[in-house]
Design an enzyme around this catalytic site. Structure first.
Site, PDB file in Angstrom:
ATOM      1  N   ASP A   7       0.864  -1.165   0.000  1.00 25.12           N
ATOM      2  CA  ASP A   7       0.000   0.000   0.000  1.00 25.12           C
ATOM      3  C   ASP A   7       0.910   1.228   0.000  1.00 25.12           C
ATOM      4  O   ASP A   7       2.106   1.121   0.291  1.00 25.12           O
ATOM      5  CB  ASP A   7      -0.884  -0.044   1.257  1.00 25.12           C
ATOM      6  N   PHE A   8       0.369   2.407  -0.309  1.00 26.12           N
ATOM      7  CA  PHE A   8       1.194   3.621  -0.349  1.00 26.12           C
ATOM      8  C   PHE A   8       0.989   4.501   0.881  1.00 26.12           C
ATOM      9  O   PHE A   8       1.873   4.640   1.716  1.00 26.12           O
ATOM     10  CB  PHE A   8       0.905   4.413  -1.624  1.00 26.12           C
ATOM     11  N   ASP A   9      -0.204   5.093   1.030  1.00 27.71           N
ATOM     12  CA  ASP A   9      -0.459   6.018   2.127  1.00 27.71           C
ATOM     13  C   ASP A   9      -0.310   5.330   3.480  1.00 27.71           C
ATOM     14  O   ASP A   9      -0.919   4.289   3.736  1.00 27.71           O
ATOM     15  CB  ASP A   9      -1.875   6.607   2.030  1.00 27.71           C
ATOM     16  N   GLY A  96      -4.478   3.914  -3.330  1.00 28.55           N
ATOM     17  CA  GLY A  96      -5.790   4.541  -3.500  1.00 28.55           C
ATOM     18  C   GLY A  96      -5.626   6.026  -3.775  1.00 28.55           C
ATOM     19  O   GLY A  96      -6.603   6.736  -4.003  1.00 28.55           O
ATOM     20  N   LYS A 140      -7.715  -3.549  -5.083  1.00 26.57           N
ATOM     21  CA  LYS A 140      -6.380  -4.114  -4.876  1.00 26.57           C
ATOM     22  C   LYS A 140      -6.378  -5.632  -5.033  1.00 26.57           C
ATOM     23  O   LYS A 140      -5.446  -6.210  -5.599  1.00 26.57           O
ATOM     24  CB  LYS A 140      -5.838  -3.702  -3.505  1.00 26.57           C
ATOM     25  N   ASP A 167      -7.078  -2.533   2.261  1.00 29.44           N
ATOM     26  CA  ASP A 167      -6.032  -3.508   1.942  1.00 29.44           C
ATOM     27  C   ASP A 167      -6.506  -4.947   2.174  1.00 29.44           C
ATOM     28  O   ASP A 167      -5.801  -5.897   1.832  1.00 29.44           O
ATOM     29  CB  ASP A 167      -4.777  -3.246   2.780  1.00 29.44           C
TER      30      ASP A 167
END
Length: 208
Positions: A7-9, A96, A140, A167
């Protein structure tokens, strides 16, 4: 392990993209409340995303890009990705958030590829609309299955790392499910939990 998906954030990046982009203090507070509910699984992800993005209408794209190019990253992110890649593991990021942030992050952190959303713009300004590959709560999981099929990689050979409810869908298709400084709703679905804010600590729990 052959595939690692992050995931990014609040996983690779230290914070939430939309909250960084928002300039007005009142809007930031509204976004924070909506984000918190979405990450806890209390709100539909698509509805929360579109609502938050609508607050950005009228922002200059150039300014947004400047903000996104200076995001802080989680301690150990670059080093962990380098270690995984040195072991011939493909490293992917699912966000996202938006290409404005993921493109500079890919260059800085060195992951192989990223999938994210796009902030719609017109004449150099945001319209308050969003589209892309990661707009829904199950995006995802769907994308992970496609990548596994293309690369011929099994669930058992896949690791996913995230922090929030959106997620969960990719956790279903991973043998190693890492909840990183995560919400309780994700921890319940994980088989690896790391609460220290250093991504390198994941290496203490996995076998490459």
């Amino acid at each position: 392990m052959k595939l690692a998906v992050f995931d990014f954030d609040s996983t690779l990046m230290d914070g939430e993209t939309l909250e960084y982009i928002a300039q007005d203090a009142d809007i930031k507070e509204k976004m924070k409340t909506i984000t918190e509910k979405a990450m806890n699984g209390e709100l539909d992800f698509f509805e929360s995303l579109t609502q938050r993005v609508s607050y950005l209408k009228g922002m200059e794209v150039k300014h947004v890009n400047e903000i996104c190019s200076n995001f802080p990253y989680i301690k150990g992110a670059k080093e962990l990705i380098k270690e995984l890649k040195s072991n011939n593991i493909k490293v992917i990021c699912f966000s996202g958030g938006f290409a404005n942030a993921l493109i500079p992050a890919k260059e800085h952190l060195g992951f192989d590829e990223g999938f994210c959303n796009i902030l719609h713009e017109k004449n150099g300004y945001l319209t308050g609309l969003v589209y892309g590959e990661m707009c829904a709560g199950n995006s995802k999981g769907i994308m992970l299955q496609k990548i596994q099929t293309i690369l011929n990689i099994s669930t058992e050979d896949t690791m996913t790392v995230g922090d929030g409810a959106n997620d969960l869908s990719m956790f279903k298709y991973a043998g190693t499910k890492v909840a990183f400084c995560a919400k309780d709703t994700l921890k319940k679905a994980a088989n690896v939990i790391v609460d220290d804010k250093n991504l390198l600590n994941i290496l203490n729990h996995i076998k490459l």
